[in-house]
Write an enzyme that holds these catalytic residues in place. Structure first.
Site, mmCIF file in Angstrom:
data_model
loop_
_atom_site.group_PDB
_atom_site.id
_atom_site.type_symbol
_atom_site.label_atom_id
_atom_site.label_comp_id
_atom_site.label_asym_id
_atom_site.label_seq_id
_atom_site.Cartn_x
_atom_site.Cartn_y
_atom_site.Cartn_z
ATOM 1 C CG HIS A 199 -0.957 1.354 -1.633
ATOM 2 N ND1 HIS A 199 -1.279 0.937 -0.363
ATOM 3 C CD2 HIS A 199 -0.070 0.446 -2.099
ATOM 4 C CE1 HIS A 199 -0.628 -0.165 -0.084
ATOM 5 N NE2 HIS A 199 0.120 -0.490 -1.127
HETATM 6 P P1 TYD Z 1 0.624 0.692 3.835
HETATM 7 O O1 TYD Z 1 1.534 -0.002 2.875
HETATM 8 O O2 TYD Z 1 -0.115 1.893 3.360
HETATM 9 O O3 TYD Z 1 -0.438 -0.358 4.429
HETATM 10 P P2 TYD Z 1 -1.632 -1.198 3.777
HETATM 11 O O4 TYD Z 1 -1.438 -1.289 2.309
HETATM 12 O O5 TYD Z 1 -1.522 -2.504 4.438
HETATM 13 O O6 TYD Z 1 -2.907 -0.560 4.147
HETATM 14 O O7 TYD Z 1 1.472 1.053 5.141
HETATM 15 C C1 TYD Z 1 0.853 1.557 6.307
HETATM 16 C C2 TYD Z 1 1.865 2.348 7.084
HETATM 17 O O8 TYD Z 1 2.968 1.506 7.490
HETATM 18 C C3 TYD Z 1 2.473 3.496 6.298
HETATM 19 O O9 TYD Z 1 2.530 4.626 7.150
HETATM 20 C C4 TYD Z 1 3.876 3.068 5.975
HETATM 21 C C5 TYD Z 1 4.211 2.030 7.033
HETATM 22 N N1 TYD Z 1 5.064 0.935 6.497
HETATM 23 C C6 TYD Z 1 6.411 0.908 6.802
HETATM 24 O O10 TYD Z 1 6.947 1.771 7.517
HETATM 25 N N2 TYD Z 1 7.181 -0.112 6.292
HETATM 26 C C7 TYD Z 1 6.656 -1.078 5.497
HETATM 27 O O11 TYD Z 1 7.397 -2.001 5.036
HETATM 28 C C8 TYD Z 1 5.255 -1.024 5.172
HETATM 29 C C9 TYD Z 1 4.628 -2.059 4.298
HETATM 30 C C10 TYD Z 1 4.492 0.002 5.703
#
Ligand code: TYD
Length: 139
Positions: free
Chosen positions: A54
């Protein structure tokens, strides 16, 4: 102007060391170019798993391998670069507007993120075609 991958640099963080171990202190707007409003960390990542996938419209981040190692693939829609993080006193500054994939986690890796804002799903671009379209539009 949107930032390019060349605006995303590895920052050497302070390290206070002696034979009883090391400390790395990080101060907002001093050791890193933004104010920290949130900290989170990724851990227990299964072998072969990929995270990230992302970009953020507004968020600034510093990514640190607090333990172990992994690679961060940065993509600004024109160019890509891969940065390996494997030392706790180095952090990768990721500007807004950069697509990132997190790959090659070592077992036991801990990926620590210092972020400039609270969590907001509205700040994410999770679709790569949408990201490219946004990058190619003016502004
Ligand atoms: P995401 O940022 O997509 O993870 P990565 O980049 O590590 O693969 O986040 C994964 C899930 O966690 C998503 O459903 C949102 C949640 N999340 C939160 O609720 N709070 C946060 O601060 C973060 C970073 C993620």
């Amino acid at each position: 102007m949107k930032a390019s991958i060349y605006n995303c640099n590895v920052i050497e963080l302070p390290k206070i060391h002696n034979r009883a171990g090391n400390i790395t202190p990080i101060a907002s707007n001093k050791d890193i170019p933004f104010s920290i409003r949130r900290i989170y960390y990724l851990y227990d990542v299964p072998g072969g798993e990929t995270r990230g996938g992302h970009a953020h419209y507004e968020l600034h981040q510093l990514i640190i391998a607090a333990s172990g190692s992994f690679d961060v693939v940065l993509d600004d829609g024109n160019n890509k670069k891969t940065v390996t993080l494997n030392r706790p006193n180095y952090g990768l500054y990721v500007t807004p507007g950069i697509w990132r994939d997190l790959i090659n986690f070592s077992s036991g890796a801990v990926l620590l993120v210092l972020a400039s804002n609270k969590y907001s799903e509205q700040d994410y671009i999770r679709d790569y075609a949408e990201f490219l379209n946004w990058r190619r539009n003016a502004g």
